[in-house]
Enzyme design. Structure first.
Site, PDB file in Angstrom:
ATOM      1  N   ARG A 127       0.657  -1.170   0.172  1.00  0.00           N
ATOM      2  CA  ARG A 127      -0.083  -0.193   0.189  1.00  0.00           C
ATOM      3  C   ARG A 127       1.634   1.153  -0.649  1.00  0.00           C
ATOM      4  O   ARG A 127       1.643   1.624   0.663  1.00  0.00           O
ATOM      5  CB  ARG A 127      -0.927  -0.001   1.167  1.00  0.00           C
ATOM      6  CG  ARG A 127      -1.433   1.637   1.603  1.00  0.00           C
ATOM      7  CD  ARG A 127      -2.883   1.169   1.962  1.00  0.00           C
ATOM      8  NE  ARG A 127      -2.549   0.740   3.600  1.00  0.00           N
ATOM      9  CZ  ARG A 127      -3.343   0.713   4.556  1.00  0.00           C
ATOM     10  NH1 ARG A 127      -4.701   0.732   4.105  1.00  0.00           N
ATOM     11  NH2 ARG A 127      -3.240   0.651   6.019  1.00  0.00           N
ATOM     12  N   ARG A 171      -2.281  -6.395  14.032  1.00  0.00           N
ATOM     13  CA  ARG A 171      -3.407  -5.776  13.489  1.00  0.00           C
ATOM     14  C   ARG A 171      -4.795  -6.669  13.470  1.00  0.00           C
ATOM     15  O   ARG A 171      -5.577  -6.055  13.808  1.00  0.00           O
ATOM     16  CB  ARG A 171      -3.162  -4.120  12.603  1.00  0.00           C
ATOM     17  CG  ARG A 171      -2.488  -3.525  12.998  1.00  0.00           C
ATOM     18  CD  ARG A 171      -1.686  -2.514  11.526  1.00  0.00           C
ATOM     19  NE  ARG A 171      -2.849  -1.997  11.202  1.00  0.00           N
ATOM     20  CZ  ARG A 171      -2.267  -1.457   9.995  1.00  0.00           C
ATOM     21  NH1 ARG A 171      -1.318  -1.817   9.218  1.00  0.00           N
ATOM     22  NH2 ARG A 171      -3.078  -0.587   9.088  1.00  0.00           N
TER      23      ARG A 171
HETATM   24  P1  ADP Z   1      -9.024  -0.141   4.580  1.00  0.00           P
HETATM   25  O1  ADP Z   1      -9.298   1.050   4.606  1.00  0.00           O
HETATM   26  O2  ADP Z   1      -9.269  -0.947   4.552  1.00  0.00           O
HETATM   27  O3  ADP Z   1      -7.018  -0.321   5.399  1.00  0.00           O
HETATM   28  P2  ADP Z   1      -7.220   0.478   1.991  1.00  0.00           P
HETATM   29  O4  ADP Z   1      -8.372   0.940   1.328  1.00  0.00           O
HETATM   30  O5  ADP Z   1      -6.114   1.310   2.345  1.00  0.00           O
HETATM   31  O6  ADP Z   1      -7.813  -0.266   3.228  1.00  0.00           O
HETATM   32  O7  ADP Z   1      -6.373  -0.237   0.748  1.00  0.00           O
HETATM   33  C1  ADP Z   1      -5.269  -1.564   1.340  1.00  0.00           C
HETATM   34  C2  ADP Z   1      -4.585  -1.481   0.350  1.00  0.00           C
HETATM   35  O8  ADP Z   1      -5.113  -2.679  -0.701  1.00  0.00           O
HETATM   36  C3  ADP Z   1      -4.275  -0.641  -0.731  1.00  0.00           C
HETATM   37  O9  ADP Z   1      -3.574  -0.578  -0.726  1.00  0.00           O
HETATM   38  C4  ADP Z   1      -5.837  -0.444  -2.224  1.00  0.00           C
HETATM   39  O10 ADP Z   1      -4.939   0.591  -3.481  1.00  0.00           O
HETATM   40  C5  ADP Z   1      -5.918  -1.687  -1.840  1.00  0.00           C
HETATM   41  N1  ADP Z   1      -6.737  -2.210  -2.745  1.00  0.00           N
HETATM   42  C6  ADP Z   1      -8.136  -1.546  -2.276  1.00  0.00           C
HETATM   43  N2  ADP Z   1      -9.509  -2.830  -2.720  1.00  0.00           N
HETATM   44  C7  ADP Z   1      -8.668  -3.245  -3.208  1.00  0.00           C
HETATM   45  C8  ADP Z   1      -9.395  -4.466  -3.995  1.00  0.00           C
HETATM   46  N3  ADP Z   1     -10.472  -4.516  -4.327  1.00  0.00           N
HETATM   47  N4  ADP Z   1      -8.288  -5.182  -4.607  1.00  0.00           N
HETATM   48  C9  ADP Z   1      -7.294  -5.099  -4.679  1.00  0.00           C
HETATM   49  N5  ADP Z   1      -6.814  -3.935  -4.090  1.00  0.00           N
HETATM   50  C10 ADP Z   1      -7.674  -3.768  -3.497  1.00  0.00           C
HETATM   51  P1  AMP Z   2      -6.440   2.476  10.271  1.00  0.00           P
HETATM   52  O1  AMP Z   2      -6.220   4.280  10.017  1.00  0.00           O
HETATM   53  O2  AMP Z   2      -7.858   2.825  10.693  1.00  0.00           O
HETATM   54  O3  AMP Z   2      -5.663   1.349  10.143  1.00  0.00           O
HETATM   55  O4  AMP Z   2      -5.931   2.552  11.965  1.00  0.00           O
HETATM   56  C1  AMP Z   2      -4.471   2.320  11.972  1.00  0.00           C
HETATM   57  C2  AMP Z   2      -4.089   2.488  14.195  1.00  0.00           C
HETATM   58  O5  AMP Z   2      -4.422   3.729  14.464  1.00  0.00           O
HETATM   59  C3  AMP Z   2      -4.767   1.456  14.214  1.00  0.00           C
HETATM   60  O6  AMP Z   2      -4.061   0.159  14.409  1.00  0.00           O
HETATM   61  C4  AMP Z   2      -4.860   2.185  15.936  1.00  0.00           C
HETATM   62  O7  AMP Z   2      -3.968   1.955  16.462  1.00  0.00           O
HETATM   63  C5  AMP Z   2      -5.463   3.720  15.681  1.00  0.00           C
HETATM   64  N1  AMP Z   2      -6.638   2.869  15.453  1.00  0.00           N
HETATM   65  C6  AMP Z   2      -8.157   4.230  14.347  1.00  0.00           C
HETATM   66  N2  AMP Z   2      -9.041   3.712  14.959  1.00  0.00           N
HETATM   67  C7  AMP Z   2      -8.778   3.480  15.639  1.00  0.00           C
HETATM   68  C8  AMP Z   2     -10.195   3.084  16.409  1.00  0.00           C
HETATM   69  N3  AMP Z   2     -12.000   3.097  15.934  1.00  0.00           N
HETATM   70  N4  AMP Z   2     -10.245   2.635  17.795  1.00  0.00           N
HETATM   71  C9  AMP Z   2      -8.515   2.386  18.262  1.00  0.00           C
HETATM   72  N5  AMP Z   2      -7.694   2.734  17.532  1.00  0.00           N
HETATM   73  C10 AMP Z   2      -7.960   3.003  16.139  1.00  0.00           C
END
Ligand code: ADP
Ligand code: AMP
Length: 214
Positions: A127, A171
């Site tokens: 990512r 995570r």
């Molecule tokens: P989240 O917000 O749930 O942690 P992201 O939206 O940041 O996840 O997506 C995680 C990674 O996967 C990013 O690099 C994104 O570009 C990629 N990604 C998101 N949706 C898809 C999909 N449907 N297929 C393949 N890759 C995806």
């Molecule tokens: P995210 O950007 O959603 O992947 O979150 C990154 C990190 O932020 C997580 O691993 C947690 O440490 C913290 N975090 C984000 N959202 C929450 C939540 N709703 N409750 C507790 N920690 C959070």
């Protein structure tokens, strides 16, 4: 309309919320982005959050709930919001129900985006995120047109410190233990819809839109 995207780290919540918020004219409320904004600004909250985020564990409920409630009270959230990454515990979900009730509102839909663990790790470790607008890219699934630059705003792309394979695994464990119980919580509330997150980004989007526009 208040919609929550529920799914493990890497499920595609941020990618989809970014587009849905624009298409449906709703605010995009991402708790992780709020913590990272605080960290960028050097606030006390940002520094506190960093100590948890670096380890891949959740920031304490009390702090997280207060931050999101403050965000939801802002004018752009009054007509609705796409919640991304919040709530992540049953206590947060109860606090959200109470906060919305006070505003005479409720959660309309919870879209649970399902992706296998192996694919989640592949997505997180490839990512890239825009420092400016937080758009999410992937080195092979969604490569930016120009390496290192955001397609949408030209901002610089970076890899998150917590997207290493080791922290990503932690995570996912935290998700399974503390967040997955929300699937039952919202199932019982009658607002849960399952979405197959292991399809192309555009197909996931069209499934989400078809539920929300029903
Ligand atoms: P989240 O917000 O749930 O942690 P992201 O939206 O940041 O996840 O997506 C995680 C990674 O996967 C990013 O690099 C994104 O570009 C990629 N990604 C998101 N949706 C898809 C999909 N449907 N297929 C393949 N890759 C995806
Ligand atoms: P995210 O950007 O959603 O992947 O979150 C990154 C990190 O932020 C997580 O691993 C947690 O440490 C913290 N975090 C984000 N959202 C929450 C939540 N709703 N409750 C507790 N920690 C959070």
């Amino acid at each position: 309309m208040y919609v929550m995207l529920l799914g493990a780290p890497g499920a595609g919540k941020g990618t989809q919320a970014h587009v849905l918020a624009e298409k449906l004219d709703l605010a995009h409320v991402a708790s992780g982005d709020l913590f990272r904004d605080n960290l960028k600004q050097g606030t006390e909250l940002g520094l506190l959050a960093k100590s948890y985020m670096d380890r891949g564990v959740l920031v304490p409920d009390e702090v997280t709930i207060a931050m999101v409630k403050e965000r939801l009270a802002k004018p752009d959230c009054q007509q609705g919001a796409i919640l991304d990454g919040f709530p992540r515990t049953i206590e947060q979900a109860r606090a959200l129900d109470d906060a919305l009730k006070e505003m005479d509102k409720k959660i309309d839909k919870v879209l649970s985006i399902d992706v296998s663990e192996q694919e989640l790790i592949r997505r997180l470790s490839g990512r890239w995120i825009c420092r400016n607008c937080q758009a999410s890219f992937h080195e092979s699934s969604r490569p930016p047109k120009k390496a290192g630059a955001c397609d949408e705003c030209g901002g610089e792309l970076y890899q998150r410190a917590d997207d290493t394979v080791e922290t990503a695994r932690k995570r996912l464990d935290v998700y399974n233990e503390q967040t997955a119980p929300l699937i039952d919580y919202y199932g019982q509330a009658g607002v849960l819809v399952d979405i197959n997150g292991e399809q192309d980004i555009e197909l996931v989007l069209s499934d989400l839109l078809s539920v929300l526009q029903r």
